[in-house]
Design a protein around this motif. Structure first.
Motif, PDB file in Angstrom:
ATOM      1  N   SER A   1     -11.454   1.398   4.117  1.00 39.05           N
ATOM      2  CA  SER A   1     -10.291   1.037   4.923  1.00 39.05           C
ATOM      3  C   SER A   1      -9.430   0.014   4.175  1.00 39.05           C
ATOM      4  N   PRO A   2      -8.165  -0.163   4.579  1.00 38.14           N
ATOM      5  CA  PRO A   2      -7.293  -1.114   3.873  1.00 38.14           C
ATOM      6  C   PRO A   2      -7.829  -2.535   3.832  1.00 38.14           C
ATOM      7  N   GLY A   3      -8.659  -2.910   4.793  1.00 41.02           N
ATOM      8  CA  GLY A   3      -9.181  -4.265   4.819  1.00 41.02           C
ATOM      9  C   GLY A   3     -10.435  -4.474   4.012  1.00 41.02           C
ATOM     10  N   ARG A   4     -11.042  -3.385   3.454  1.00 42.77           N
ATOM     11  CA  ARG A   4     -12.306  -3.533   2.745  1.00 42.77           C
ATOM     12  C   ARG A   4     -12.322  -2.860   1.367  1.00 42.77           C
ATOM     13  N   ARG A   5     -11.371  -1.996   1.092  1.00 45.16           N
ATOM     14  CA  ARG A   5     -11.424  -1.236  -0.164  1.00 45.16           C
ATOM     15  C   ARG A   5     -11.346  -2.162  -1.372  1.00 45.16           C
ATOM     16  N   ALA A   6     -11.983  -1.733  -2.455  1.00 44.66           N
ATOM     17  CA  ALA A   6     -11.986  -2.524  -3.688  1.00 44.66           C
ATOM     18  C   ALA A   6     -10.893  -2.071  -4.646  1.00 44.66           C
ATOM     19  N   ILE A   7     -10.513  -0.802  -4.590  1.00 38.16           N
ATOM     20  CA  ILE A   7      -9.474  -0.261  -5.469  1.00 38.16           C
ATOM     21  C   ILE A   7      -8.496   0.547  -4.635  1.00 38.16           C
ATOM     22  N   ASP A   8      -7.199   0.359  -4.904  1.00 36.16           N
ATOM     23  CA  ASP A   8      -6.134   1.176  -4.327  1.00 36.16           C
ATOM     24  C   ASP A   8      -5.193   1.495  -5.477  1.00 36.16           C
ATOM     25  N   ALA A   9      -5.268   2.724  -6.013  1.00 31.71           N
ATOM     26  CA  ALA A   9      -4.508   3.082  -7.201  1.00 31.71           C
ATOM     27  C   ALA A   9      -3.724   4.355  -6.949  1.00 31.71           C
ATOM     28  N   VAL A  10      -2.455   4.365  -7.345  1.00 33.69           N
ATOM     29  CA  VAL A  10      -1.626   5.560  -7.192  1.00 33.69           C
ATOM     30  C   VAL A  10      -0.909   5.860  -8.495  1.00 33.69           C
ATOM     31  N   VAL A  11      -0.593   7.135  -8.702  1.00 33.83           N
ATOM     32  CA  VAL A  11       0.203   7.579  -9.835  1.00 33.83           C
ATOM     33  C   VAL A  11       1.033   8.756  -9.359  1.00 33.83           C
ATOM     34  N   GLY A  12       2.287   8.827  -9.847  1.00 40.24           N
ATOM     35  CA  GLY A  12       3.128   9.937  -9.413  1.00 40.24           C
ATOM     36  C   GLY A  12       4.571   9.765  -9.840  1.00 40.24           C
ATOM     37  N   LEU A  13       5.494  10.330  -9.055  1.00 43.38           N
ATOM     38  CA  LEU A  13       6.911  10.323  -9.369  1.00 43.38           C
ATOM     39  C   LEU A  13       7.659   9.305  -8.513  1.00 43.38           C
ATOM     40  N   SER A  14       8.639   8.656  -9.146  1.00 47.59           N
ATOM     41  CA  SER A  14       9.536   7.762  -8.416  1.00 47.59           C
ATOM     42  C   SER A  14      10.953   8.329  -8.500  1.00 47.59           C
ATOM     43  N   PHE A  15      11.809   7.884  -7.575  1.00 41.68           N
ATOM     44  CA  PHE A  15      13.202   8.343  -7.536  1.00 41.68           C
ATOM     45  C   PHE A  15      14.085   7.127  -7.257  1.00 41.68           C
ATOM     46  N   THR A  16      15.121   6.936  -8.072  1.00 41.15           N
ATOM     47  CA  THR A  16      15.964   5.753  -7.944  1.00 41.15           C
ATOM     48  C   THR A  16      17.433   6.114  -8.124  1.00 41.15           C
ATOM     49  N   ALA A  17      18.262   5.551  -7.257  1.00 37.12           N
ATOM     50  CA  ALA A  17      19.713   5.653  -7.398  1.00 37.12           C
ATOM     51  C   ALA A  17      20.285   4.231  -7.428  1.00 37.12           C
ATOM     52  N   ARG A  18      21.043   3.913  -8.507  1.00 36.35           N
ATOM     53  CA  ARG A  18      21.593   2.570  -8.670  1.00 36.35           C
ATOM     54  C   ARG A  18      23.073   2.554  -8.295  1.00 36.35           C
ATOM     55  N   ASN A  19      23.480   1.426  -7.688  1.00 34.12           N
ATOM     56  CA  ASN A  19      24.884   1.253  -7.332  1.00 34.12           C
ATOM     57  C   ASN A  19      25.275  -0.197  -7.620  1.00 34.12           C
ATOM     58  N   LEU A  20      26.086  -0.386  -8.685  1.00 32.83           N
ATOM     59  CA  LEU A  20      26.582  -1.707  -9.053  1.00 32.83           C
ATOM     60  C   LEU A  20      28.079  -1.773  -8.720  1.00 32.83           C
ATOM     61  N   LYS A  21      28.445  -2.710  -7.879  1.00 32.62           N
ATOM     62  CA  LYS A  21      29.862  -2.857  -7.548  1.00 32.62           C
ATOM     63  C   LYS A  21      30.223  -4.342  -7.537  1.00 32.62           C
ATOM     64  N   PHE A  22      31.481  -4.601  -7.855  1.00 34.90           N
ATOM     65  CA  PHE A  22      31.960  -5.973  -7.996  1.00 34.90           C
ATOM     66  C   PHE A  22      32.907  -6.333  -6.857  1.00 34.90           C
ATOM     67  N   THR A  23      32.978  -7.628  -6.588  1.00 33.53           N
ATOM     68  CA  THR A  23      33.965  -8.179  -5.652  1.00 33.53           C
ATOM     69  C   THR A  23      35.048  -8.859  -6.482  1.00 33.53           C
ATOM     70  N   TYR A  24      36.303  -8.468  -6.289  1.00 33.19           N
ATOM     71  CA  TYR A  24      37.377  -8.969  -7.157  1.00 33.19           C
ATOM     72  C   TYR A  24      38.659  -9.147  -6.344  1.00 33.19           C
TER      73      TYR A  24
END
Length: 530
Positions: free
Chosen positions: A265-288
């Motif tokens: 269970s989350p309160g007793r486990r000794a290892i919690d390991a994941v591997v897989g795909l991530s997805f990211t969209a970046r948005n940089l905008k300025f105030t001018y």
């Protein structure tokens, strides 16, 4: 004559029934069934009490708890059981535990003797398909537990010292029953030594109450010396080990390390390991400024880009699942997320003044390492878990800084260094579904090129991150995890006169006052728990 004979027969039958009922009642043992631990424990406790009551007397746990509080004997040890059983005139004490493994409930019961406090026989174990005792479980308890109760030595035949004297002064039949135990225990007397239990009653009827009381008083002294000598001998060693937590040790030994729902269970486990795909969209905008002619271009990904992610949390002192103290909740978290391919494009004018599109080399990644502490809000496998972490990490986004026509791309690179205190919640909805919520604050110590004078200069920077998702347990050790993530880092530029905050036009006023660098995405991973 017929009438007289009929009356005589009915009297014989009546006397036989009374004798049988009295004997049956005398064979009923007095026991208490203490509250059980585990899932659906109350239902199984009620069923077992109901089953035992058919053949024996069961006192309420309220009486036991009240006496335990009065005598300061809350812990179930040999010494405390013996003391409380003596006060409540109990022949036996039953403790229990319920475990759930997949769709089955495992019920484990132990019987302690009221006269000695020791555990009798082997642990009685049975199982049920649902949260009530089914037919097979009832048969197992009748054949094993109730059979053990039948064999209990009555704690009422010996009596306690404080209750002997009043009975003996009254001179009733209880005096005889109170003298039986010293003979069974081997404390002989000169005039009674060869006598058996059934031979005592005629003598007691002939003797006076004062003489019997005097004899019993004489026997009390060796009885007390015998008990004190026993306490100093081998039983003392057993008792001290139980007082130090034998009950807990026994229960721990019965657990199957690394194979129970509780240990994973989350309160007793000794290892919690994941591997897989991530997805990211970046948005940089300025105030001018609204009248700014040459506005900062910013950066926007309309479609999330794919990456590879590894996220490992482990609790070193929880390995083996034998320790149960709070140190098993201290862990370490390591995360690495690398975007695989980014296609960044920007339009520009070539030497002939024609519009062209440039492919700009772009890279993005992030990593962190930090300490973790968790705290289960309960003892079962479905107990919610809260916790916190403090990590250090870096996150970078770099893009090609020059176009094919030798002009600047005008999109600043960033390379954040940050300390992140965070809090999290792990909430098991069912045995297979667990919800995860993380929230963190970014204390930014460095931002990379964006704060140089060639870009936008000094700024006040801070950020936050939210992560929400869930796990689905495919097997006891393998799970699938899906999550969504939102991160925002905000800039308030201080208006360095030599930076682009002020030099994107010719007037002396500040041109660019701030920026927001946000990331929205998620991950789809496969995980392993131990």
């Amino acid at each position: 004559m017929k009438s007289s004979r009929s009356i005589h027969k009915w009297l014989v039958v009546f006397a036989t029934v009374v004798l049988w009922v009295g004997t049956a009642h005398a064979d009923r043992k007095r026991v208490v069934v203490l509250d059980f631990d585990g899932p659906k424990a109350e239902k199984f406790h009620a069923d077992i009490v109901k089953l035992i009551k058919k053949t024996h007397t069961v006192i309420s746990t309220d009486k036991w708890n009240a006496a335990a509080e009065e005598l300061d004997a809350g812990k179930v040890t040999e010494k405390n059981v013996k003391k409380l059983a003596k006060k409540l005139k109990l022949d036996g004490v039953i403790t229990g535990k319920v475990d759930k493994r997949r769709d089955e409930y495992i019920i484990k019961l132990k019987l302690r003797s009221g006269t000695s406090g020791e555990i009798l026989g082997n642990t009685v174990q049975t199982k049920a398909d649902g949260p009530r005792l089914d037919g097979q479980a009832q048969r197992d308890i009748k054949d094993e537990l109730i059979a053990q109760i039948d064999e209990l030595e009555s704690s009422r035949s010996g009596g306690d010292d404080g209750e002997d004297k009043p009975r003996k002064k009254k001179g009733d039949d209880n005096v005889a029953s109170e003298e039986d135990k010293p003979k069974k225990s081997g404390f002989g007397r000169k005039d009674d030594e060869p006598k058996k239990d059934d031979e005592d009653k005629p003598r007691k009827k002939k003797g006076d109450a004062e003489a019997l009381a005097t004899k019993t008083d004489d026997e009390d002294k060796p009885k007390k010396r015998k008990k004190s000598s026993d306490d100093e001998d081998k039983p003392k060693k057993r008792k001290s080990s139980i007082e130090d937590g034998e009950e807990d040790i026994v229960e721990e030994a019965e657990e199957e390390p690394g194979d129970t729902a509780l240990n994973l269970s989350p309160g007793r486990r000794a290892i919690d390991a994941v591997v897989g795909l991530s997805f990211t969209a970046r948005n940089l905008k300025f105030t001018y400024a609204a009248d700014l002619g040459k506005v900062p271009p910013g950066y926007r990904q309309s479609i999330p880009v794919a990456g590879a992610i590894v996220d490992l949390t482990f609790y070193p002192l929880a390995f083996g699942h034998k320790k149960k103290d709070i140190t098993t909740n201290i862990g370490l978290n390591v995360l690495y997320d690398q975007v695989l391919v980014i296609n960044s494009r920007k339009r520009y004018l070539d030497g002939q003044g024609e519009s062209q599109t440039a492919e700009l080399t772009t890279k993005e990644n992030r990593w962190l390492v930090g300490a973790v502490f968790r705290y289960p809000l309960g003892k079962g496998a479905k107990a919610p878990v809260v916790g916190g972490s403090l990590s250090f990490g870096k996150q970078s986004f770099t893009i090609q800084q020059q176009l094919p026509n030798m002009e600047a791309t005008d999109i600043p690179n960033v390379s954040y260094s940050m300390f992140t205190p965070a809090a999290f919640v792990r909430f098991p909805v069912t045995e297979k579904i667990i919800l995860n919520l993380d929230a963190g604050f970014h204390a930014i110590t460095n931002t990379g090129a964006i704060q140089t004078r060639t870009q936008y200069g000094a700024a006040t920077v801070s950020g936050f991150e939210l992560d929400f998702g869930g796990d689905y347990m495919v097997t006891k050790n393998i799970f699938a995890r899906a999550s969504v993530r939102y991160q925002r880092i905000g800039f308030t530029f201080k208006g360095d006169e030599m930076s682009q905050s002020n030099t994107r036009d010719t007037d002396p006023e500040q041109d660019v006052t701030g920026a927001q660098d946000s990331y929205f995405g998620g991950a789809a991973t496969v995980g392993y728990v131990y």
